[in-house]
Write a protein that holds these residues in place. Structure first.
Motif, PDB file in Angstrom:
ATOM      1  N   GLY A 387     -14.538 -18.872  23.833  1.00  0.00           N
ATOM      2  CA  GLY A 387     -13.372 -19.743  24.290  1.00  0.00           C
ATOM      3  C   GLY A 387     -13.944 -21.015  25.004  1.00  0.00           C
ATOM      4  N   GLY A 388     -13.126 -21.526  25.883  1.00  0.00           N
ATOM      5  CA  GLY A 388     -13.453 -22.848  26.343  1.00  0.00           C
ATOM      6  C   GLY A 388     -14.269 -22.865  27.668  1.00  0.00           C
ATOM      7  N   GLY A 389     -14.927 -23.841  27.963  1.00  0.00           N
ATOM      8  CA  GLY A 389     -15.784 -24.119  29.122  1.00  0.00           C
ATOM      9  C   GLY A 389     -15.711 -25.531  29.738  1.00  0.00           C
ATOM     10  N   PRO A 390     -16.341 -25.766  30.919  1.00  0.00           N
ATOM     11  CA  PRO A 390     -16.089 -26.957  31.807  1.00  0.00           C
ATOM     12  C   PRO A 390     -17.337 -27.854  31.141  1.00  0.00           C
ATOM     13  N   VAL A 400     -16.055 -41.441  31.238  1.00  0.00           N
ATOM     14  CA  VAL A 400     -16.603 -40.101  31.353  1.00  0.00           C
ATOM     15  C   VAL A 400     -15.625 -39.372  32.104  1.00  0.00           C
ATOM     16  N   SER A 401     -15.305 -38.017  31.930  1.00  0.00           N
ATOM     17  CA  SER A 401     -14.588 -37.396  32.900  1.00  0.00           C
ATOM     18  C   SER A 401     -14.810 -35.804  32.711  1.00  0.00           C
ATOM     19  N   LEU A 402     -14.192 -34.839  33.708  1.00  0.00           N
ATOM     20  CA  LEU A 402     -14.641 -33.527  33.389  1.00  0.00           C
ATOM     21  C   LEU A 402     -13.260 -32.946  32.782  1.00  0.00           C
ATOM     22  N   GLN A 403     -13.541 -32.175  31.764  1.00  0.00           N
ATOM     23  CA  GLN A 403     -12.467 -31.502  30.867  1.00  0.00           C
ATOM     24  C   GLN A 403     -13.013 -30.042  30.456  1.00  0.00           C
ATOM     25  N   ILE A 404     -11.866 -29.109  30.258  1.00  0.00           N
ATOM     26  CA  ILE A 404     -12.066 -27.826  29.872  1.00  0.00           C
ATOM     27  C   ILE A 404     -11.956 -28.094  28.109  1.00  0.00           C
ATOM     28  N   VAL A 405     -12.924 -27.649  27.452  1.00  0.00           N
ATOM     29  CA  VAL A 405     -13.280 -27.925  26.192  1.00  0.00           C
ATOM     30  C   VAL A 405     -13.387 -26.444  25.240  1.00  0.00           C
ATOM     31  N   GLU A 406     -12.463 -26.282  24.058  1.00  0.00           N
ATOM     32  CA  GLU A 406     -12.689 -25.235  23.144  1.00  0.00           C
ATOM     33  C   GLU A 406     -13.964 -25.595  22.311  1.00  0.00           C
ATOM     34  N   SER A 407     -14.463 -24.275  22.012  1.00  0.00           N
ATOM     35  CA  SER A 407     -15.689 -24.449  21.115  1.00  0.00           C
ATOM     36  C   SER A 407     -15.125 -25.244  19.697  1.00  0.00           C
ATOM     37  N   ALA A 408     -13.874 -24.967  19.344  1.00  0.00           N
ATOM     38  CA  ALA A 408     -13.278 -25.772  18.149  1.00  0.00           C
ATOM     39  C   ALA A 408     -13.377 -27.149  18.185  1.00  0.00           C
ATOM     40  N   GLN A 409     -13.235 -27.627  19.394  1.00  0.00           N
ATOM     41  CA  GLN A 409     -13.333 -29.321  19.675  1.00  0.00           C
ATOM     42  C   GLN A 409     -14.807 -29.741  19.554  1.00  0.00           C
TER      43      GLN A 409
END
Length: 512
Positions: A387-390, A400-409
């Motif tokens: 799943g996603g992570g920070p 530049v920004s902080l995001q929750i990113v899924e592995s598929a991205q």
């Protein structure tokens, strides 16, 4: 693209414009670029970790201010539990107890899911109910287990594969078996109450509404007596106007055999519309299947209060600065003070050219960044869950920004991107506390803060033909891309999802 009058009537019935459909088709043609990871967010660089004393102070702040706030628990609860029973459905299709013993089947198929299921059978919360229905008249263990699974899933029996996850039996206590719906009510009583009243909102499938209302009628008085809290519960469905057009492999709109265009639900990112309809001051977001047995509920509640306390602490400062920017003559020292607050506490990253801007442009930029919804997201240590992570990410404009990113991205075929992914230390359990109003008490239009370029294209089949589907930017991914984002480490015990039926055998779902 020439659409027929019937097509246009189909769009109108869904509340979808011709322009929106064309834009979605263009997205298929262009494709969706991978996210550009800058680095993993870790403790000390993108993730906060509080001492016990700091946590106690934040909980105290929340307790002090909660009486003046409207609180809401927002729980995505759409969809049937079919995936949860995927292994059991497959077992019914391939296993014949008259031709093979259960042990032979497990040995030859290496079906570890069925092995774990049968070994833990008596520990499932539904065991006694199913056993009372099927009895004991079996000539083999294989026959008994097959009958057990059949009783659990077949349409004219318990039909649990059709049930929404939120209404399945999850925990077996001495005084009865309870569902995630019940457990979410119990949780809300501890941290989402104002003046002894808790408000909860569940996003559900329309086909399940009657079932939820019946369960609500059964348990609401019970939970009120147990907690001393009254409950206001409401529901919404994923809006049909968030459905997306499907296309074939040549990016031509996919037509069903009856000639109509195929639209598909837009995924959980569509729920930003449902969230946008809510006007509470503080909104807790947590998935329906992420609950725990009551022995640990106080730990969960304290973690939520800690996150909410930090939201209020940061929001109070943001509101003060937003008001000053609107109403006062701001000198250079104050501009620098606000810029540092945005950078150090709201994780806003400014390009190097900020100091060279004129004063009016600097103030405009500060206003733009400070007047946004805020989300405080709990993050757990990554123990191998998918799943996603920070992450810190960089967009095409070098922002530049902080995001929750899924592995598929993530482009994992790129060595540098794959290495950043491997360096990730934390995981997104979907544990958010959101502030969606400005300093004047006006709610933001959350749709203004969505990054439409962070959706997902997936491949499916329909009527035996390949089809490409478009999922909208995920609720806690691209749908919140332009929010101010804060990540905080929370205890691993706060993450207890039930993705498969065997997850119910874990200690988090087994009462002492």
């Amino acid at each position: 693209m020439n659409f027929t009058d019937i097509d246009l009537k189909q769009f109108a019935a869904k509340g979808i414009t011709n322009e929106k459909v064309l834009a979605q088709i263009e997205t298929f043609k262009e494709g969706i670029p991978f996210v550009n990871l800058s680095k993993a967010a870790v403790v000390g660089d993108g993730i906060l970790k509080f001492t016990d004393k700091e946590q106690e102070e934040l909980i105290s702040l929340f307790e002090k201010e909660r009486s003046e706030k409207e609180l809401l628990k927002f729980t995505p609860a759409s969809g049937a539990a079919t995936r949860m029973f995927k292994a059991l459905f497959a077992f019914l299709e391939v296993y014949n107890p008259k031709k093979q013993t259960l042990q032979e089947y497990i040995n030859t198929s290496e079906d570890n899911a069925i092995k774990a299921f049968t070994e833990g059978l008596k520990n499932f919360p539904f065991y006694k109910d199913v056993k009372s229905r099927i009895g004991n008249n079996f000539s083999s263990t294989g026959e008994e287990v097959y009958a057990f699974v059949e009783e659990l899933l077949v349409e004219n029996k318990l039909n649990y594969g059709f049930y929404p996850k939120g209404l399945l039996p999850f925990h077996a206590y001495k005084n009865g078996i309870v569902t995630p719906f019940y457990e979410h009510l119990k949780e809300a009583a501890l941290y989402a109450t104002t003046a002894k009243k808790a408000k909860l909102h569940f996003t559900i499938s329309e086909q399940h509404k009657k079932m939820f209302l019946e369960k609500e009628a059964q348990v609401l008085d019970v939970v009120t007596k147990e907690t001393g809290v009254s409950f206001e519960v409401d529901y919404s469905f994923q809006k049909v106007e968030t459905d997306t057009i499907a296309v074939d492999i040549d990016n031509i709109p996919f037509r069903l055999k009856n000639g109509s265009l195929l639209f598909r639900p837009g995924g959980h990112g569509a729920l930003i519309e449902n969230l946008n309809d809510k006007k509470a001051d503080v909104i807790f977001i947590k998935n329906i299947d992420n609950i725990i047995v009551e022995e640990h509920i106080e730990t969960i509640a304290n973690s939520k209060k800690m996150l909410a306390g930090f939201l209020l602490k940061v929001q109070n400062k943001a509101f003060k600065y937003a008001s000053i920017l609107d109403n006062n003559d701001v000198d250079d020292d104050l501009i620098n003070e606000i810029r540092l607050f945005l950078k150090e506490e709201l994780n806003v990253r400014f390009k190097n050219g900020f100091i060279h801007l004129g004063k009016e442009d600097q103030i405009a930029l500060l206003k733009n960044h400070i007047n946004r919804p805020i989300r405080v997201c709990g993050m757990v240590k990554n123990l191998g869950d998918p799943g996603g992570g920070p992450f810190w990410i960089k967009d095409y404009q070098e922002n530049v920004s902080l995001q929750i990113v899924e592995s598929a991205q993530i482009n994992t075929s790129n060595y540098n991107q794959a290495k950043i992914l491997q360096n990730a230390t934390h995981f997104n359990p979907v544990d958010l506390v959101c502030g969606v109003k400005n300093y004047k008490g006006e709610k933001y239009n959350l749709l203004d803060f969505v990054n439409e370029k962070q959706g997902f294209i997936t491949e499916k089949t329909k009527e035996g033909r390949p089809v490409k589907a478009l999922e909208l930017p995920g609720l806690w991914n691209g749908a919140m891309a332009y929010w101010n984002t804060i990540f905080v480490e929370v205890p691993s015990i706060t993450f207890n999802p039930v993705k498969t039926v065997n997850d119910l055998l874990k200690s988090a779902h087994q009462p002492l």
